[in-house]
Design a protein around this motif. Sequence first.
Motif, PDB file in Angstrom:
ATOM      1  N   LYS A  35       0.832  -1.210   0.000  1.00 24.33           N
ATOM      2  CA  LYS A  35       0.000   0.000   0.000  1.00 24.33           C
ATOM      3  C   LYS A  35       0.866   1.260   0.000  1.00 24.33           C
ATOM      4  O   LYS A  35       0.597   2.210  -0.727  1.00 24.33           O
ATOM      5  CB  LYS A  35      -0.930   0.011   1.206  1.00 24.33           C
ATOM      6  CG  LYS A  35      -2.098  -0.931   1.094  1.00 24.33           C
ATOM      7  CD  LYS A  35      -2.966  -0.816   2.343  1.00 24.33           C
ATOM      8  CE  LYS A  35      -4.111  -1.792   2.310  1.00 24.33           C
ATOM      9  NZ  LYS A  35      -4.950  -1.694   3.501  1.00 24.33           N
ATOM     10  N   ALA A  36       1.906   1.277   0.817  1.00 23.06           N
ATOM     11  CA  ALA A  36       2.806   2.430   0.885  1.00 23.06           C
ATOM     12  C   ALA A  36       3.520   2.622  -0.454  1.00 23.06           C
ATOM     13  O   ALA A  36       3.675   3.754  -0.933  1.00 23.06           O
ATOM     14  CB  ALA A  36       3.812   2.253   2.005  1.00 23.06           C
ATOM     15  N   PHE A  37       3.948   1.526  -1.067  1.00 19.93           N
ATOM     16  CA  PHE A  37       4.615   1.594  -2.366  1.00 19.93           C
ATOM     17  C   PHE A  37       3.687   2.175  -3.424  1.00 19.93           C
ATOM     18  O   PHE A  37       4.065   3.074  -4.176  1.00 19.93           O
ATOM     19  CB  PHE A  37       5.083   0.193  -2.785  1.00 19.93           C
ATOM     20  CG  PHE A  37       5.627   0.122  -4.173  1.00 19.93           C
ATOM     21  CD1 PHE A  37       6.885   0.615  -4.467  1.00 19.93           C
ATOM     22  CD2 PHE A  37       4.864  -0.427  -5.193  1.00 19.93           C
ATOM     23  CE1 PHE A  37       7.388   0.553  -5.756  1.00 19.93           C
ATOM     24  CE2 PHE A  37       5.357  -0.498  -6.482  1.00 19.93           C
ATOM     25  CZ  PHE A  37       6.617  -0.007  -6.766  1.00 19.93           C
ATOM     26  N   VAL A  38       2.448   1.688  -3.473  1.00 19.58           N
ATOM     27  CA  VAL A  38       1.471   2.174  -4.459  1.00 19.58           C
ATOM     28  C   VAL A  38       1.166   3.649  -4.226  1.00 19.58           C
ATOM     29  O   VAL A  38       1.067   4.434  -5.180  1.00 19.58           O
ATOM     30  CB  VAL A  38       0.191   1.314  -4.434  1.00 19.58           C
ATOM     31  CG1 VAL A  38      -0.921   1.938  -5.258  1.00 19.58           C
ATOM     32  CG2 VAL A  38       0.497  -0.093  -4.926  1.00 19.58           C
ATOM     33  N   ASN A  39       1.027   4.065  -2.976  1.00 19.29           N
ATOM     34  CA  ASN A  39       0.779   5.485  -2.681  1.00 19.29           C
ATOM     35  C   ASN A  39       1.949   6.356  -3.139  1.00 19.29           C
ATOM     36  O   ASN A  39       1.745   7.442  -3.688  1.00 19.29           O
ATOM     37  CB  ASN A  39       0.525   5.689  -1.193  1.00 19.29           C
ATOM     38  CG  ASN A  39      -0.837   5.192  -0.772  1.00 19.29           C
ATOM     39  OD1 ASN A  39      -1.736   5.052  -1.597  1.00 19.29           O
ATOM     40  ND2 ASN A  39      -0.991   4.909   0.504  1.00 19.29           N
ATOM     41  N   GLY A  40       3.166   5.889  -2.932  1.00 22.44           N
ATOM     42  CA  GLY A  40       4.335   6.645  -3.374  1.00 22.44           C
ATOM     43  C   GLY A  40       4.428   6.744  -4.884  1.00 22.44           C
ATOM     44  O   GLY A  40       4.710   7.813  -5.430  1.00 22.44           O
ATOM     45  N   ILE A  41       4.176   5.635  -5.561  1.00 20.61           N
ATOM     46  CA  ILE A  41       4.201   5.643  -7.032  1.00 20.61           C
ATOM     47  C   ILE A  41       3.108   6.548  -7.574  1.00 20.61           C
ATOM     48  O   ILE A  41       3.324   7.296  -8.531  1.00 20.61           O
ATOM     49  CB  ILE A  41       4.048   4.207  -7.576  1.00 20.61           C
ATOM     50  CG1 ILE A  41       5.282   3.378  -7.235  1.00 20.61           C
ATOM     51  CG2 ILE A  41       3.782   4.203  -9.067  1.00 20.61           C
ATOM     52  CD1 ILE A  41       6.552   3.853  -7.888  1.00 20.61           C
ATOM     53  N   THR A  42       1.930   6.502  -6.961  1.00 17.70           N
ATOM     54  CA  THR A  42       0.823   7.352  -7.410  1.00 17.70           C
ATOM     55  C   THR A  42       1.194   8.827  -7.289  1.00 17.70           C
ATOM     56  O   THR A  42       0.957   9.618  -8.211  1.00 17.70           O
ATOM     57  CB  THR A  42      -0.439   7.052  -6.592  1.00 17.70           C
ATOM     58  OG1 THR A  42      -0.773   5.673  -6.756  1.00 17.70           O
ATOM     59  CG2 THR A  42      -1.609   7.906  -7.045  1.00 17.70           C
ATOM     60  N   ALA A  43       1.779   9.214  -6.173  1.00 21.70           N
ATOM     61  CA  ALA A  43       2.192  10.609  -5.984  1.00 21.70           C
ATOM     62  C   ALA A  43       3.248  11.007  -7.007  1.00 21.70           C
ATOM     63  O   ALA A  43       3.195  12.115  -7.567  1.00 21.70           O
ATOM     64  CB  ALA A  43       2.724  10.809  -4.570  1.00 21.70           C
ATOM     65  N   ALA A  44       4.187  10.123  -7.291  1.00 23.71           N
ATOM     66  CA  ALA A  44       5.236  10.428  -8.270  1.00 23.71           C
ATOM     67  C   ALA A  44       4.660  10.593  -9.671  1.00 23.71           C
ATOM     68  O   ALA A  44       5.048  11.508 -10.411  1.00 23.71           O
ATOM     69  CB  ALA A  44       6.292   9.321  -8.263  1.00 23.71           C
ATOM     70  N   VAL A  45       3.727   9.736 -10.036  1.00 19.82           N
ATOM     71  CA  VAL A  45       3.123   9.818 -11.368  1.00 19.82           C
ATOM     72  C   VAL A  45       2.302  11.092 -11.505  1.00 19.82           C
ATOM     73  O   VAL A  45       2.382  11.783 -12.534  1.00 19.82           O
ATOM     74  CB  VAL A  45       2.267   8.566 -11.653  1.00 19.82           C
ATOM     75  CG1 VAL A  45       1.409   8.746 -12.889  1.00 19.82           C
ATOM     76  CG2 VAL A  45       3.161   7.348 -11.802  1.00 19.82           C
TER      77      VAL A  45
END
Length: 87
Positions: free
Chosen positions: A20-30
Amino acid sequence: MFTIAMAPYFHKIAENNSIKAFVNGITAAVVGALVGSVFVIASRTIIDIPTLLIAIITVLALLYIKKIQEPVIIIVAAALGILIKLI
């Protein structure tokens, strides 16, 4: 590719806090990359009043007309640009 490769295992890893933390970080970066690219493209293409008006109308259409498809916006904006150049 990452999303497609992991799709069959999504239900197994959906509750994992690390994922979940990884997906949230990737989403913010995108989202940040997309916003940055919009500003770069806009600063290079909005060069006069007609293109500014087309950009404003496009943003308003995207905000207030919920069912409008992006290809329709592109075709209308292109037609307006051509019409403005001909006049």
